[in-house]
Scaffold this motif. Structure first.
Motif, mmCIF file in Angstrom:
data_model
loop_
_atom_site.group_PDB
_atom_site.id
_atom_site.type_symbol
_atom_site.label_atom_id
_atom_site.label_comp_id
_atom_site.label_asym_id
_atom_site.label_seq_id
_atom_site.Cartn_x
_atom_site.Cartn_y
_atom_site.Cartn_z
ATOM 1 N N SER A 14 4.155 0.998 -0.786
ATOM 2 C CA SER A 14 3.294 2.065 -0.259
ATOM 3 C C SER A 14 3.006 3.097 -1.339
ATOM 4 N N SER A 48 -1.296 1.542 4.799
ATOM 5 C CA SER A 48 -0.119 1.469 5.676
ATOM 6 C C SER A 48 -0.297 0.384 6.738
ATOM 7 N N SER A 78 2.209 -2.739 7.436
ATOM 8 C CA SER A 78 2.777 -2.978 8.774
ATOM 9 C C SER A 78 2.420 -4.366 9.288
#
Length: 202
Positions: free
Chosen positions: A182, A189, A193
């Motif tokens: 990140s 993001s 995920s």
């Protein structure tokens, strides 16, 4: 084969994005807003090589603890090679899913500099650089294949390692690596995920 397929999808999607989107006023060509990256101060940006080293080190730990020194080797011959085959099969599914979803999720990359030049000719050097992660794509993907690889490495150490300390270490190492990915600002993001979700699903 699946890595080459995935790279080809990335390459031609980047080509399409540069030629038809990046200079168009009707499509978004700037990075999409990301809350997580907005919270983190902008100067905090790690080099990509730091993330690559973290992933390679985790791969070494997984290879050492599940393939080379597999605790079932004495009772089940070639158990380490069986684990390696399983890992390659599962990771290849990830590459297959990734290659299929890339053309349908052309999101502008967080990186302002693209490696692709507006040129209709196929470039072997650029293609090879992309395979080895030495090129900067112009697009981000539906999910990060680097995160999927990191998560799979942790899962395999958790499932097949003989040492509890190594299992805990692999989970912590994977979590730190994903966080550092990140900070490298190479993936949104959401992509990170979804990479974890894809690995868990597979």
């Amino acid at each position: 084969f699946f890595i080459i397929l995935d790279t080809a999808a990335q390459y031609w999607s980047d080509r399409f994005f540069v030629n038809y989107v990046i200079n168009s006023e009707t499509h978004a060509s700037k990075p999409v807003f990301d809350v997580f990256l907005y919270i983190i101060p902008h100067p905090i940006r790690l080099s990509k090589i730091v993330c690559d080293i973290c992933i390679l080190f985790l791969a070494g730990v997984t290879l050492f603890s599940t393939v080379i020194f597999n605790y079932k080797q004495k009772t089940v011959p070639f158990q380490g090679l069986t684990v390696l085959r399983r890992f390659c099969f599962i990771q290849s599914i990830g590459y297959l899913f990734h290659s299929v979803t890339i053309p349908f999720t052309l999101v502008p990359s967080l990186n302002p500099d693209c490696y692709v030049k507006i040129d209709s000719r196929f470039s072997t050097i650029q293609f090879i650089k992309l395979i080895f992660g030495q090129a900067i794509p112009c697009i981000d993907n539906s999910f990060s294949i680097a995160v999927t690889l990191t998560t799979n490495l942790a899962f395999f150490t958790l499932a097949y390692s003989w040492n509890r300390t190594l299992k805990i270490y692999s989970i912590v190492h994977a979590a730190v690596t994903i966080f550092m990915l990140s900070l490298c600002h190479y993936h949104y993001s959401a992509s990170i995920s979804l990479g974890i979700m894809a690995s868990t699903f597979i």
